[in-house]
Design an enzyme around this catalytic site. Structure first.
Site, PDB file in Angstrom:
ATOM      1  N   ASN A   5     -11.971   3.850   8.660  1.00  0.00           N
ATOM      2  CA  ASN A   5     -11.123   2.673   8.463  1.00  0.00           C
ATOM      3  C   ASN A   5      -9.673   3.141   8.382  1.00  0.00           C
ATOM      4  OD1 ASN A   5     -13.336   0.890   8.318  1.00  0.00           O
ATOM      5  ND2 ASN A   5     -13.664   1.442   6.173  1.00  0.00           N
ATOM      6  N   LEU A   6      -8.892   2.833   9.381  1.00  0.00           N
ATOM      7  CA  LEU A   6      -7.548   3.384   9.526  1.00  0.00           C
ATOM      8  C   LEU A   6      -6.684   3.113   8.297  1.00  0.00           C
ATOM      9  CD1 LEU A   6      -5.475   4.767  11.372  1.00  0.00           C
ATOM     10  CD2 LEU A   6      -4.897   2.491  12.259  1.00  0.00           C
ATOM     11  N   ASP A   7      -6.165   4.210   7.704  1.00  0.00           N
ATOM     12  CA  ASP A   7      -5.237   4.152   6.571  1.00  0.00           C
ATOM     13  C   ASP A   7      -5.819   3.427   5.355  1.00  0.00           C
ATOM     14  OD1 ASP A   7      -3.169   5.594   7.803  1.00  0.00           O
ATOM     15  OD2 ASP A   7      -2.468   3.798   8.845  1.00  0.00           O
ATOM     16  N   GLU A   8      -7.148   3.406   5.238  1.00  0.00           N
ATOM     17  CA  GLU A   8      -7.778   2.738   4.101  1.00  0.00           C
ATOM     18  C   GLU A   8      -8.697   3.674   3.315  1.00  0.00           C
ATOM     19  OE1 GLU A   8      -9.628  -0.916   5.210  1.00  0.00           O
ATOM     20  OE2 GLU A   8      -7.850  -1.708   6.219  1.00  0.00           O
TER      21      GLU A   8
END
Length: 283
Positions: free
Chosen positions: A225-228
């Site tokens: 999950n991108l940047d999460e």
């Protein structure tokens, strides 16, 4: 003096601290410092203990083997390492060098207990910097057609060089879910804290247009999950109407460098334990 660090995460239960301290005392080990946290939400317990071994204490491998019974009783995920063990680190970077240069300076000055095994980039921009530092430079140009092949090369490098930690020091490529999974818990990324409000190009200019009063940065473990991913460290800096977009970008670079360096140091000192989609940082 032989010194070690024991880290533990497990379901919370009565007697965990007593079991650990008793084991160390019986093994002729003395606790130098210890921190723990029980999360009432997840009902998990986390502990980091720094201890020294006495004259009659067994070696590390024997200590590990002896601790297995205690770990099994409390269903622990645990690790026991030498306190002076150096982390083997691989840094990945694209065209922005502020985080890379900051990490290189801290490494050279002895502020990071790590060995930089290589610098990987999808551009040639920092080859001279790597060579001047005497660090191997690996150019892995990424296109949609070559992405899978280059990620396999990267994983081979990680395994061959026995890399403990991959640091994305403003590496501007999205890692595939497969690569994120292979590097789970050992890959740290940095991004400006405007995300997700100011995703995409020129975030500081768009933040300036909105009149933001705080800018900052977030360091986190990489997930699909991108940047999460689980957050390790954050910092903010107050700004006002007098700052230009260029001022905001410059302040942002400083904050990003500081936050990434803190996160890397916390990780290599075994102070960060993953707790679901967040972390417990035992200072």
């Amino acid at each position: 003096m032989r010194e070690y660090i024991l880290t533990i995460s497990c379901p919370d239960a009565v007697g965990i601290v007593a079991a650990v301290t008793t084991f160390l005392a019986v093994s002729d080990c003395n606790i130098k410092d210890s921190a723990q946290f029980g999360d009432p939400a997840t009902r998990l317990f986390f502990m980091r203990t720094h201890f020294s071994a006495g004259d009659n204490a067994p070696d590390l491998e024997t200590l590990r083997a002896s601790f297995c019974a205690t770990a099994k009783r409390y269903h622990m995920n645990w690790n026991m390492v030498r306190a002076d063990e150096r982390c083997r680190m691989l840094i990945m970077v694209s065209k922005q060098g502020h985080c890379l240069n900051d990490l290189l300076f801290r490494h050279r000055s002895g502020a990071l207990r790590a060995d930089i095994a290589g610098i990987v980039s999808n551009h040639e921009t920092f080859r001279d910097v790597a060579e001047w530092q005497g660090i191997p430079f690996h150019y892995l140009p990424v296109t949609p057609e070559t992405k899978e092949e280059k990620e396999k090369e990267l994983l081979f490098m990680v395994e061959k060089e026995k890399i403990d930690l991959v640091v994305l020091a403003r590496y501007m490529q999205i890692l595939s879910p497969e690569l994120c999974g292979a590097l789970a818990g050992r890959c740290i990324n940095i991004h400006h804290s405007f995300l997700p409000s100011f995703k995409g190009a020129q975030p500081y200019r768009r933040a300036h247009e909105r009149g933001v009063k705080l800018i900052g940065a977030t360091a986190h473990y990489v997930t699909a999950n991108l940047d999460e991913g689980p957050i390790i460290e954050q910092e903010v800096q107050r700004v006002d109407h007098a700052h230009t977009p260029e001022d905001l970008a410059a302040i942002g670079r400083d904050v990003e460098s500081i936050v990434l360096a803190r996160a890397v140091r916390l990780h290599i000192e075994h102070r960060v334990l993953v707790n679901g989609n967040k972390t417990v940082v035992l200072r």
